[in-house]
Design a protein around this motif. Structure first.
Motif, PDB file in Angstrom:
ATOM      1  N   ALA A  81       0.839  -1.199   0.000  1.00 21.29           N
ATOM      2  CA  ALA A  81       0.000   0.000   0.000  1.00 21.29           C
ATOM      3  C   ALA A  81       0.877   1.253   0.000  1.00 21.29           C
ATOM      4  CB  ALA A  81      -0.916   0.003   1.222  1.00 21.29           C
ATOM      5  N   GLU A  82       0.458   2.264  -0.721  1.00 25.29           N
ATOM      6  CA  GLU A  82       1.255   3.479  -0.872  1.00 25.29           C
ATOM      7  C   GLU A  82       1.585   4.124   0.471  1.00 25.29           C
ATOM      8  OE1 GLU A  82       1.141   7.744  -3.317  1.00 25.29           O
ATOM      9  OE2 GLU A  82      -0.429   6.229  -3.600  1.00 25.29           O
ATOM     10  N   ARG A  83       0.660   4.043   1.426  1.00 25.59           N
ATOM     11  CA  ARG A  83       0.891   4.677   2.724  1.00 25.59           C
ATOM     12  C   ARG A  83       2.011   3.988   3.504  1.00 25.59           C
ATOM     13  NH1 ARG A  83      -3.381   1.374   3.142  1.00 25.59           N
ATOM     14  NH2 ARG A  83      -3.616   0.027   4.990  1.00 25.59           N
ATOM     15  N   HIS A  84       2.399   2.782   3.097  1.00 20.45           N
ATOM     16  CA  HIS A  84       3.469   2.051   3.772  1.00 20.45           C
ATOM     17  C   HIS A  84       4.803   2.163   3.034  1.00 20.45           C
ATOM     18  CE1 HIS A  84      -0.021  -0.537   5.448  1.00 20.45           C
ATOM     19  NE2 HIS A  84       0.246   0.474   6.242  1.00 20.45           N
ATOM     20  N   LEU A  85       4.834   2.952   1.976  1.00 18.80           N
ATOM     21  CA  LEU A  85       6.078   3.172   1.216  1.00 18.80           C
ATOM     22  C   LEU A  85       6.780   4.406   1.774  1.00 18.80           C
ATOM     23  CD1 LEU A  85       4.785   2.525  -2.416  1.00 18.80           C
ATOM     24  CD2 LEU A  85       6.054   0.954  -0.943  1.00 18.80           C
ATOM     25  N   SER A  90      18.278   5.471   0.607  1.00 20.21           N
ATOM     26  CA  SER A  90      18.344   5.522  -0.854  1.00 20.21           C
ATOM     27  C   SER A  90      17.850   4.209  -1.470  1.00 20.21           C
ATOM     28  CB  SER A  90      19.790   5.773  -1.295  1.00 20.21           C
ATOM     29  OG  SER A  90      20.642   4.730  -0.859  1.00 20.21           O
ATOM     30  N   ALA A  91      17.061   4.332  -2.506  1.00 11.94           N
ATOM     31  CA  ALA A  91      16.555   3.210  -3.288  1.00 11.94           C
ATOM     32  C   ALA A  91      16.031   2.045  -2.452  1.00 11.94           C
ATOM     33  CB  ALA A  91      17.658   2.713  -4.233  1.00 11.94           C
ATOM     34  N   PRO A  92      15.047   2.294  -1.588  1.00 14.28           N
ATOM     35  CA  PRO A  92      14.508   1.187  -0.792  1.00 14.28           C
ATOM     36  C   PRO A  92      13.776   0.173  -1.666  1.00 14.28           C
ATOM     37  CG  PRO A  92      13.129   3.125  -0.573  1.00 14.28           C
ATOM     38  CD  PRO A  92      14.342   3.562  -1.336  1.00 14.28           C
ATOM     39  N   LYS A  93      13.823  -1.081  -1.257  1.00 11.48           N
ATOM     40  CA  LYS A  93      13.132  -2.147  -1.978  1.00 11.48           C
ATOM     41  C   LYS A  93      12.040  -2.712  -1.063  1.00 11.48           C
ATOM     42  CE  LYS A  93      17.252  -3.444  -4.611  1.00 11.48           C
ATOM     43  NZ  LYS A  93      18.220  -4.539  -4.911  1.00 11.48           N
ATOM     44  N   VAL A 106       2.414  -8.438   5.620  1.00 11.18           N
ATOM     45  CA  VAL A 106       3.796  -8.111   5.962  1.00 11.18           C
ATOM     46  C   VAL A 106       4.397  -7.234   4.872  1.00 11.18           C
ATOM     47  CG1 VAL A 106       6.119  -9.106   6.031  1.00 11.18           C
ATOM     48  CG2 VAL A 106       4.310 -10.097   7.413  1.00 11.18           C
ATOM     49  N   VAL A 107       5.136  -6.228   5.295  1.00 14.27           N
ATOM     50  CA  VAL A 107       5.887  -5.386   4.351  1.00 14.27           C
ATOM     51  C   VAL A 107       7.370  -5.528   4.672  1.00 14.27           C
ATOM     52  CG1 VAL A 107       6.355  -3.057   3.532  1.00 14.27           C
ATOM     53  CG2 VAL A 107       4.007  -3.736   4.071  1.00 14.27           C
ATOM     54  N   LEU A 108       8.125  -6.069   3.722  1.00 10.57           N
ATOM     55  CA  LEU A 108       9.575  -6.212   3.868  1.00 10.57           C
ATOM     56  C   LEU A 108      10.252  -5.032   3.188  1.00 10.57           C
ATOM     57  CD1 LEU A 108       9.802  -9.977   2.855  1.00 10.57           C
ATOM     58  CD2 LEU A 108       9.930  -9.062   5.170  1.00 10.57           C
ATOM     59  N   THR A 109      11.204  -4.440   3.884  1.00  7.02           N
ATOM     60  CA  THR A 109      11.912  -3.276   3.338  1.00  7.02           C
ATOM     61  C   THR A 109      13.419  -3.449   3.486  1.00  7.02           C
ATOM     62  OG1 THR A 109      10.077  -1.843   4.039  1.00  7.02           O
ATOM     63  CG2 THR A 109      12.145  -0.762   3.420  1.00  7.02           C
ATOM     64  N   ASP A 110      14.123  -3.304   2.394  1.00 11.73           N
ATOM     65  CA  ASP A 110      15.584  -3.245   2.410  1.00 11.73           C
ATOM     66  C   ASP A 110      15.964  -1.820   2.037  1.00 11.73           C
ATOM     67  OD1 ASP A 110      15.491  -5.919   2.864  1.00 11.73           O
ATOM     68  OD2 ASP A 110      16.408  -6.546   0.982  1.00 11.73           O
ATOM     69  N   TRP A 111      16.746  -1.164   2.881  1.00 12.56           N
ATOM     70  CA  TRP A 111      17.094   0.215   2.579  1.00 12.56           C
ATOM     71  C   TRP A 111      18.557   0.487   2.932  1.00 12.56           C
ATOM     72  CZ3 TRP A 111      18.187   3.974   6.479  1.00 12.56           C
ATOM     73  CH2 TRP A 111      18.056   3.513   7.790  1.00 12.56           C
ATOM     74  N   GLN A 117      25.416   1.418   4.601  1.00 11.02           N
ATOM     75  CA  GLN A 117      24.980   0.155   5.183  1.00 11.02           C
ATOM     76  C   GLN A 117      23.524  -0.148   4.813  1.00 11.02           C
ATOM     77  OE1 GLN A 117      25.788   0.661   9.416  1.00 11.02           O
ATOM     78  NE2 GLN A 117      27.680  -0.505   9.202  1.00 11.02           N
ATOM     79  N   THR A 118      23.289  -1.399   4.484  1.00  6.93           N
ATOM     80  CA  THR A 118      21.935  -1.834   4.131  1.00  6.93           C
ATOM     81  C   THR A 118      21.286  -2.504   5.327  1.00  6.93           C
ATOM     82  OG1 THR A 118      22.532  -2.179   1.807  1.00  6.93           O
ATOM     83  CG2 THR A 118      20.565  -3.314   2.620  1.00  6.93           C
ATOM     84  N   ARG A 119      20.071  -2.086   5.627  1.00 10.34           N
ATOM     85  CA  ARG A 119      19.345  -2.646   6.759  1.00 10.34           C
ATOM     86  C   ARG A 119      17.991  -3.191   6.297  1.00 10.34           C
ATOM     87  NH1 ARG A 119      22.120   1.723   8.833  1.00 10.34           N
ATOM     88  NH2 ARG A 119      23.279   1.353  10.775  1.00 10.34           N
TER      89      ARG A 119
END
Length: 215
Positions: A81-85, A90-93, A106-111, A117-119
């Protein structure tokens, strides 16, 4: 009027009163049954929600704490959902996963932060933006979270997040993984919701307040 007539008249009146009593009783018990069924149905629905929440949060916590791939078995890929973006570095996935029978996903985020550093984050939300948590549901989800927290702290694998700050009017709670995860990051698991039930968020993530450095 003869005694027989009087007897017949009285009997008819008593019969009518009995019929009225029976009808009233039927209506009363029917209403009571419907109310009980609604209350029971609401409780069962809340318990199902509690199970869905526990299942998804456990998957999130295991994935982030173990630096492992998210266990999506039995879930379906869903658009986020857009509200969870959120604007995470930089360039989150993003990736979304949901049980077809559940209201939560579930929303998985790599940022990547400015230091390169990527978290990873794994959050549990309601897919329906208009979903409002009842007081009963709030209590059940918070209690489930606390039971999990206390169990893990008792095992010595986790600890209380002493730096957690309250954000009125939100209700929130959190705990930390005692050691860094295999990626070298400090990991927190949290829950937060508004008293009116219009906001809810829970999940596990690698903290940005500390650099990720392997032991």
């Amino acid at each position: 009027m003869t005694n027989a007539a009087r007897y017949t008249n009285v009997s008819l009146k008593r019969g009518a009163e009995t019929n009225l009593d029976v009808k009233f009783a039927r209506r009363f018990y029917l209403s009571a049954f419907v109310l009980a069924a609604c209350a029971s149905g609401g409780q069962l629905f809340a318990q199902d929600l509690e199970q869905d929440f526990s299942n998804l949060l456990d998957r999130c916590r295991t994935s982030i704490e173990m630096s492992a791939e998210f266990d999506s078995y039995g879930l379906q890929s869903r658009s986020v959902a857009e509200r969870h973006l959120r604007d995470w570095g930089s360039a989150p996935k993003y990736a979304g996963w949901m049980d077809a029978q559940s209201e939560m996903y579930v929303v998985l985020t790599d940022w990547t932060s400015r230091d390169g550093q990527t978290r990873r984050l794994c959050n549990v939300y309601f897919y329906d933006e208009k979903r409002v948590l009842s007081k009963t549901e709030q209590s059940l989800l918070l209690e489930r979270f606390r039971v999990t927290r206390d169990k893990l702290i008792g095992l010595g694998t986790h600890k209380v997040d002493e730096e957690l700050s309250s954000i009125p009017p939100l209700v929130n709670s959190a705990f930390l993984l005692s050691e860094r995860n295999p990626s070298g990051c400090s990991v927190t698991t949290m829950i937060a919701f508004s008293p009116d039930g219009t906001f809810f968020s829970a999940g596990t993530g690698e903290q940005a307040t500390e650099s990720c450095a392997k032991n």
